[in-house]
Scaffold this motif. Structure first.
Motif, PDB file in Angstrom:
ATOM      1  N   ASP A   1       0.845  -1.182   0.000  1.00 13.73           N
ATOM      2  CA  ASP A   1       0.000   0.000   0.000  1.00 13.73           C
ATOM      3  C   ASP A   1       0.891   1.246   0.000  1.00 13.73           C
ATOM      4  O   ASP A   1       1.682   1.435   0.911  1.00 13.73           O
ATOM      5  N   PRO A   2       0.773   2.122  -1.037  1.00 11.81           N
ATOM      6  CA  PRO A   2       1.623   3.324  -1.059  1.00 11.81           C
ATOM      7  C   PRO A   2       1.374   4.256   0.121  1.00 11.81           C
ATOM      8  O   PRO A   2       2.204   5.109   0.420  1.00 11.81           O
TER       9      PRO A   2
ATOM     10  N   LEU B   1       4.864   7.337   3.915  1.00  9.65           N
ATOM     11  CA  LEU B   1       5.225   8.333   4.921  1.00  9.65           C
ATOM     12  C   LEU B   1       5.721   7.655   6.199  1.00  9.65           C
ATOM     13  O   LEU B   1       6.661   8.143   6.833  1.00  9.65           O
ATOM     14  N   ALA B   2       5.128   6.530   6.554  1.00  4.91           N
ATOM     15  CA  ALA B   2       5.603   5.799   7.729  1.00  4.91           C
ATOM     16  C   ALA B   2       7.016   5.277   7.497  1.00  4.91           C
ATOM     17  O   ALA B   2       7.861   5.312   8.397  1.00  4.91           O
ATOM     18  N   VAL B   3       7.282   4.812   6.274  1.00  9.88           N
ATOM     19  CA  VAL B   3       8.630   4.334   5.937  1.00  9.88           C
ATOM     20  C   VAL B   3       9.621   5.481   6.070  1.00  9.88           C
ATOM     21  O   VAL B   3      10.685   5.347   6.700  1.00  9.88           O
ATOM     22  N   CYS B   4       9.263   6.654   5.505  1.00 12.69           N
ATOM     23  CA  CYS B   4      10.147   7.826   5.599  1.00 12.69           C
ATOM     24  C   CYS B   4      10.384   8.220   7.054  1.00 12.69           C
ATOM     25  O   CYS B   4      11.512   8.477   7.462  1.00 12.69           O
TER      26      CYS B   4
ATOM     27  N   VAL C   1      -4.269   9.525  -0.162  1.00  7.78           N
ATOM     28  CA  VAL C   1      -4.543   8.104  -0.386  1.00  7.78           C
ATOM     29  C   VAL C   1      -6.037   7.865  -0.200  1.00  7.78           C
ATOM     30  O   VAL C   1      -6.727   8.672   0.431  1.00  7.78           O
ATOM     31  N   HIS C   2      -6.538   6.774  -0.769  1.00  7.37           N
ATOM     32  CA  HIS C   2      -7.971   6.521  -0.713  1.00  7.37           C
ATOM     33  C   HIS C   2      -8.409   6.035   0.676  1.00  7.37           C
ATOM     34  O   HIS C   2      -7.593   5.592   1.468  1.00  7.37           O
ATOM     35  N   ARG C   3      -9.682   6.142   0.938  1.00  8.79           N
ATOM     36  CA  ARG C   3     -10.313   5.676   2.171  1.00  8.79           C
ATOM     37  C   ARG C   3      -9.648   6.208   3.433  1.00  8.79           C
ATOM     38  O   ARG C   3      -9.424   5.476   4.396  1.00  8.79           O
ATOM     39  N   ILE C   4      -9.357   7.499   3.400  1.00 11.85           N
ATOM     40  CA  ILE C   4      -8.643   8.101   4.529  1.00 11.85           C
ATOM     41  C   ILE C   4      -9.482   8.040   5.805  1.00 11.85           C
ATOM     42  O   ILE C   4      -8.947   7.881   6.903  1.00 11.85           O
TER      43      ILE C   4
ATOM     44  N   CYS D   1       0.714   8.272  14.148  1.00  9.94           N
ATOM     45  CA  CYS D   1       0.821   7.330  13.030  1.00  9.94           C
ATOM     46  C   CYS D   1       0.641   8.083  11.712  1.00  9.94           C
ATOM     47  O   CYS D   1       0.354   9.282  11.700  1.00  9.94           O
ATOM     48  N   PHE D   2       0.839   7.375  10.596  1.00 10.03           N
ATOM     49  CA  PHE D   2       0.957   8.023   9.292  1.00 10.03           C
ATOM     50  C   PHE D   2       0.087   7.331   8.248  1.00 10.03           C
ATOM     51  O   PHE D   2      -0.058   6.106   8.276  1.00 10.03           O
ATOM     52  N   ALA D   3      -0.442   8.140   7.308  1.00  7.10           N
ATOM     53  CA  ALA D   3      -1.172   7.551   6.188  1.00  7.10           C
ATOM     54  C   ALA D   3      -1.087   8.495   4.992  1.00  7.10           C
ATOM     55  O   ALA D   3      -1.954   9.344   4.811  1.00  7.10           O
TER      56      ALA D   3
END
Ligand SMILES: [Zn+2]
Length: 457
Positions: A367-368, A372-375, A406-409, A392-394
């Protein structure tokens, strides 16, 4: 004696050729052709009943409005994870392949399903274990279905004879690689045997409306052993995966004619069998006393279900020449792209750093929204400062360092709120028109990577 007819089959993809080939023209693999003895070329011939010849009525075109179908009632097993992964229960007449490495628990899962389907007559055919061994496993499980029959047999014609006598509501084959059909002469597990046996079982499933589960072992490189053809023949392909040394198992769909392929089921392996995990975010987030450097939590979607997942990374100076880039459970190319963005837009000097990235819980993610969590996890490890455990990040990160929607925020925000996070960082484009005041969690909308730096520590 009749002259033996042989054909060469690619053991990787199932392509066939009258002569041996060094390289498979279909899948490009080398040295995969093996000679197999066959007697009948057409598959499905040795079906469970001899086909009626000649008098089949020809189909005529119908107007689409005039086509009638009855939505066949699915068997709801009561195992919520399996039901969801299948798209809402077992479809009558469907052929389901469940693949996984040996020892991962495929037989346990299928036996458990057979035992919880009370009121249904189940036939569990095993070519791997004796009836006594199956009984020993069944005794450890809590569910008891009095109508669960076991049969230790590998010949398909013998199996069909028993089926005709028993008339089960569901058939489980453990495993497809142990079956042999008398219509094909090659060894059990070879491409032509597996294909023939699957064709026979498919015919049985479609003609009687009985659902059939096939267990298939997968090879080390992750494909269903032997033929890819098997995947094309069945209605649904489920993958059962996870580290056999860890207690969590993941069931995912890679093909489903009766539902979405994005669903995911999670089980915990226990002595008494597999326990469905209803709230996976709780197990995927490690419970710990202190906050660690290089850990960040991302909100991802698996099908219709939001999951919070822990991303861990380690950035440290390279000691042996060329720096290493390694990622487990996450696309390595995507990691390299994010590292380049951090280097260019964030001014981090990563050229001489080893970078290791790990997705906790043995999950594979794509999931792209986890970018942001990876960064954040990479920044945290590089700066040697922990990310606040409340955040947390999305969001997706673009090549220009822009934070993308991103979709379904809303689902992601709601899941983070449910699990007690205080802040979630999202793209400002994702929350346009959204009433942020209704959330207890603080939703921080950003548009550039630079803005994220000050907010995460
Ligand atoms: Zn091939």
């Amino acid at each position: 004696m009749a002259k033996l007819k042989t054909t060469f089959f690619c053991q990787n993809c199932g392509a066939q050729s009258p002569k041996w080939l060094g390289k498979c023209p279909a899948c490009g693999e080398w040295n995969t052709y093996v000679e197999e003895v066959i007697q009948k070329e057409e598959s499905g011939k040795g079906s469970w009943k001899t086909p009626t010849t000649g008098t089949k009525k020809a189909s005529v075109p119908k107007k689409i409005q005039e086509v009638n179908y009855e939505e066949q009632a699915r068997y709801v097993t009561g195992d919520d994870e399996l039901d969801r992964v299948l798209g809402g229960g077992i479809v009558p007449g469907s052929l389901v392949l469940i693949g996984g490495e040996p020892g991962i628990g495929k037989s346990t899962l299928m036996l458990q399903i057979a035992l919880i389907l009370e009121g249904k007559k189940i036939l569990y055919v095993s070519g791997e274990e004796s009836e006594a061994q199956i009984k020993m496993r069944a005794d450890r499980m809590s569910a008891k279905n009095p109508d669960c029959y076991v049969l230790s047999e590998t010949n398909t014609q013998q199996i069909f004879q028993q089926i005709e006598a028993l008339k089960p509501d569901l058939l489980v084959i453990d495993s497809i690689q142990t079956l042999t059909s008398q219509y094909v002469e090659s060894a059990a597990g070879s491409v032509s045997q597996v294909r023939e046996c699957t064709a026979e079982l498919m015919k049985f499933a479609k003609e009687t409306g009985t659902p059939v589960f096939l267990i298939g072992h997968i090879t080390k490189d992750g494909s269903i052993a032997g033929p890819k053809v098997l995947e094309h023949m069945v209605d649904t392909v489920l993958q059962f995966e996870g580290d056999r040394h860890m207690s969590y198992r993941i069931l995912r769909t890679s093909k489903n004619r009766f539902g979405s392929t994005h669903e995911l089921g999670i089980y915990e392996m226990r002595v008494e069998g597999l326990r469905p995990v209803a709230n996976p975010s709780e197990i995927l987030l490690t419970q710990r006393e202190e906050v660690l450097n290089g850990v960040a939590i991302g909100a991802m979607m698996e099908g219709n279900r939001p999951l919070l997942i822990e991303i861990q990374s380690l950035v440290s100076p390279a000691t042996y020449g060329t720096p290493q880039r390694s990622s487990t459970g996450h696309d390595a190319k995507r990691l390299n792209m994010l590292l380049a963005v951090l280097e260019k837009r964030g001014g981090m000097r990563l050229g001489q750093q080893d970078v290791f990235l790990n997705v906790a819980g043995g999950l594979r993610v794509d999931d792209p929204a986890l970018d942001l969590a990876v960064c954040a996890s990479l920044i945290s490890s590089y700066e040697d400062t922990p990310v606040s455990e409340q955040i947390c990040f999305a969001a997706e990160v673009g090549l220009g360092g822009e934070i993308r929607a991103v979709h379904r925020i809303e689902n992601r925000i709601a899941e983070a709120e449910k699990l007690g996070f205080k802040k979630i960082i999202v793209s400002k484009y994702a929350v346009k028109g959204l009433d942020l005041a209704k959330y207890k969690i603080e939703v921080m909308a950003v548009s550039k990577l630079e803005e994220v730096y000050q907010k995460i520590f």
